[in-house]
Design a protein around this motif. Structure first.
Motif, PDB file in Angstrom:
ATOM      1  N   ALA A   1      -5.379   8.900   1.528  1.00 17.84           N
ATOM      2  CA  ALA A   1      -5.616   9.321   2.908  1.00 17.84           C
ATOM      3  C   ALA A   1      -4.788   8.493   3.906  1.00 17.84           C
ATOM      4  O   ALA A   1      -4.878   8.710   5.109  1.00 17.84           O
ATOM      5  N   GLY A   2      -4.006   7.524   3.389  1.00 19.57           N
ATOM      6  CA  GLY A   2      -3.161   6.716   4.256  1.00 19.57           C
ATOM      7  C   GLY A   2      -3.836   5.480   4.829  1.00 19.57           C
ATOM      8  O   GLY A   2      -3.263   4.796   5.673  1.00 19.57           O
ATOM      9  N   ARG A   3      -5.026   5.182   4.356  1.00 24.13           N
ATOM     10  CA  ARG A   3      -5.735   3.993   4.856  1.00 24.13           C
ATOM     11  C   ARG A   3      -5.289   2.744   4.101  1.00 24.13           C
ATOM     12  O   ARG A   3      -5.081   2.785   2.894  1.00 24.13           O
ATOM     13  N   ARG A   4      -5.162   1.661   4.833  1.00 27.10           N
ATOM     14  CA  ARG A   4      -4.753   0.400   4.222  1.00 27.10           C
ATOM     15  C   ARG A   4      -5.813  -0.080   3.233  1.00 27.10           C
ATOM     16  O   ARG A   4      -7.010   0.004   3.497  1.00 27.10           O
ATOM     17  N   ARG A   5      -5.320  -0.663   2.133  1.00 28.36           N
ATOM     18  CA  ARG A   5      -6.181  -1.213   1.097  1.00 28.36           C
ATOM     19  C   ARG A   5      -5.703  -2.627   0.795  1.00 28.36           C
ATOM     20  O   ARG A   5      -4.659  -2.816   0.183  1.00 28.36           O
ATOM     21  N   TYR A   6      -6.473  -3.591   1.242  1.00 27.54           N
ATOM     22  CA  TYR A   6      -6.110  -4.990   1.074  1.00 27.54           C
ATOM     23  C   TYR A   6      -6.676  -5.537  -0.229  1.00 27.54           C
ATOM     24  O   TYR A   6      -7.744  -5.147  -0.670  1.00 27.54           O
ATOM     25  N   SER A   7      -5.951  -6.481  -0.815  1.00 33.58           N
ATOM     26  CA  SER A   7      -6.396  -7.138  -2.046  1.00 33.58           C
ATOM     27  C   SER A   7      -6.890  -8.546  -1.735  1.00 33.58           C
ATOM     28  O   SER A   7      -6.748  -9.040  -0.609  1.00 33.58           O
ATOM     29  N   LEU A   8      -7.419  -9.196  -2.748  1.00 37.31           N
ATOM     30  CA  LEU A   8      -7.848 -10.583  -2.607  1.00 37.31           C
ATOM     31  C   LEU A   8      -6.651 -11.465  -2.233  1.00 37.31           C
ATOM     32  O   LEU A   8      -6.790 -12.419  -1.456  1.00 37.31           O
ATOM     33  N   ALA A   9      -5.467 -11.131  -2.751  1.00 37.54           N
ATOM     34  CA  ALA A   9      -4.255 -11.886  -2.398  1.00 37.54           C
ATOM     35  C   ALA A   9      -3.976 -11.794  -0.896  1.00 37.54           C
ATOM     36  O   ALA A   9      -3.536 -12.767  -0.274  1.00 37.54           O
ATOM     37  N   HIS A  10      -4.243 -10.633  -0.299  1.00 38.82           N
ATOM     38  CA  HIS A  10      -4.069 -10.490   1.151  1.00 38.82           C
ATOM     39  C   HIS A  10      -5.050 -11.389   1.907  1.00 38.82           C
ATOM     40  O   HIS A  10      -4.681 -12.029   2.891  1.00 38.82           O
TER      41      HIS A  10
ATOM     42  N   ARG B   1      -6.105 -16.170   5.147  1.00 42.07           N
ATOM     43  CA  ARG B   1      -6.791 -17.452   5.319  1.00 42.07           C
ATOM     44  C   ARG B   1      -5.763 -18.567   5.539  1.00 42.07           C
ATOM     45  O   ARG B   1      -5.936 -19.430   6.383  1.00 42.07           O
ATOM     46  N   PHE B   2      -4.682 -18.531   4.743  1.00 46.06           N
ATOM     47  CA  PHE B   2      -3.627 -19.526   4.892  1.00 46.06           C
ATOM     48  C   PHE B   2      -3.019 -19.457   6.293  1.00 46.06           C
ATOM     49  O   PHE B   2      -2.866 -20.478   6.969  1.00 46.06           O
ATOM     50  N   ILE B   3      -2.688 -18.264   6.745  1.00 46.90           N
ATOM     51  CA  ILE B   3      -2.090 -18.081   8.069  1.00 46.90           C
ATOM     52  C   ILE B   3      -3.024 -18.612   9.150  1.00 46.90           C
ATOM     53  O   ILE B   3      -2.600 -19.361  10.038  1.00 46.90           O
ATOM     54  N   GLU B   4      -4.284 -18.250   9.093  1.00 43.05           N
ATOM     55  CA  GLU B   4      -5.234 -18.688  10.108  1.00 43.05           C
ATOM     56  C   GLU B   4      -5.451 -20.200  10.066  1.00 43.05           C
ATOM     57  O   GLU B   4      -5.593 -20.841  11.100  1.00 43.05           O
TER      58      GLU B   4
ATOM     59  N   LYS C   1       3.376  -6.044   9.716  1.00 42.43           N
ATOM     60  CA  LYS C   1       4.666  -5.617  10.288  1.00 42.43           C
ATOM     61  C   LYS C   1       5.681  -6.756  10.303  1.00 42.43           C
ATOM     62  O   LYS C   1       6.866  -6.550  10.033  1.00 42.43           O
ATOM     63  N   GLU C   2       5.206  -7.971  10.578  1.00 46.44           N
ATOM     64  CA  GLU C   2       6.090  -9.136  10.666  1.00 46.44           C
ATOM     65  C   GLU C   2       6.390  -9.762   9.300  1.00 46.44           C
ATOM     66  O   GLU C   2       7.133 -10.744   9.226  1.00 46.44           O
ATOM     67  N   GLY C   3       5.789  -9.229   8.241  1.00 47.55           N
ATOM     68  CA  GLY C   3       6.052  -9.748   6.904  1.00 47.55           C
ATOM     69  C   GLY C   3       5.336 -11.043   6.590  1.00 47.55           C
ATOM     70  O   GLY C   3       5.743 -11.775   5.688  1.00 47.55           O
ATOM     71  N   LEU C   4       4.267 -11.313   7.321  1.00 46.56           N
ATOM     72  CA  LEU C   4       3.489 -12.525   7.059  1.00 46.56           C
ATOM     73  C   LEU C   4       2.557 -12.361   5.863  1.00 46.56           C
ATOM     74  O   LEU C   4       2.144 -13.353   5.250  1.00 46.56           O
ATOM     75  N   ILE C   5       2.206 -11.134   5.551  1.00 46.92           N
ATOM     76  CA  ILE C   5       1.394 -10.852   4.368  1.00 46.92           C
ATOM     77  C   ILE C   5       2.168  -9.853   3.511  1.00 46.92           C
ATOM     78  O   ILE C   5       3.036  -9.138   4.023  1.00 46.92           O
ATOM     79  N   PRO C   6       1.851  -9.809   2.227  1.00 47.57           N
ATOM     80  CA  PRO C   6       2.541  -8.852   1.357  1.00 47.57           C
ATOM     81  C   PRO C   6       2.288  -7.417   1.835  1.00 47.57           C
ATOM     82  O   PRO C   6       1.292  -7.146   2.522  1.00 47.57           O
TER      83      PRO C   6
END
Length: 157
Positions: free
Chosen positions: A47-56, A61-64, A35-40
């Motif tokens: 079905a509307g479920r989020r699907r994260y990639s390796l880039a996410h 990891r960078f953020i943490e 929501k804050e635009g910290l990740i792409p």
């Protein structure tokens, strides 16, 4: 149960719960970062479920990592935004990283200074416990066999 590295590398698309397990963040934090635009932006399944990639996962990891250094989310967001602007922002990104690195090095030095005091006190009480009295380490100090660390010395000069 955590997914195996094999499963991670072969899947390439991850659910919220998988990302939560891999990165160690609650789903609410993942949604907040999105929501804050910290990740792409996160792709969604039919079905509307989020699907994260390796880039996410790499972005998370960078953020943490940056959060663990004490860098505020506002500055992490600035770095991410600057990265998206391209090479013209390299100097500013370097400035932020250098300042944080320097702050961490100062913190490490302060902690090392105080760690000497803890090491000393650990020695002191271990010696006293083994001898059954504080008189033994006190005598060693008085004889000059041992010195107190700077953190515990009082300098009246």
């Amino acid at each position: 149960m955590f997914p195996t590295m094999e499963a991670i590398m072969s899947t390439q698309v991850f659910t919220v719960s998988e990302v939560s397990d891999i990165i160690g963040l609650p789903a609410s934090t993942l949604r907040y970062y999105e929501k804050e635009g910290l990740i792409p932006p996160v792709e969604r399944s039919e079905a509307g479920r989020r699907r994260y990639s390796l880039a996410h996962l790499e972005a998370l990891r960078f953020i943490e990592c940056m959060k663990a250094t004490g860098l505020p989310l506002t500055e992490i967001k600035e770095i991410i935004d600057l990265s998206q602007q391209g090479d013209s922002t390299i100097a500013r990104r370097l400035e932020i990283m250098t300042a944080q690195r320097d702050a961490i090095r100062e913190q490490i030095a302060r902690l090392a200074y105080h760690l000497e005091a803890l090491d000393y006190k650990t020695w002191y009480y271990t010696t006293a416990l083994e001898a059954g009295t504080c008189a033994v380490p006190d005598a060693m100090l008085a004889a000059g066999d041992v010195t107190k660390p700077d953190a515990l010395r009082v300098n009246l000069d």
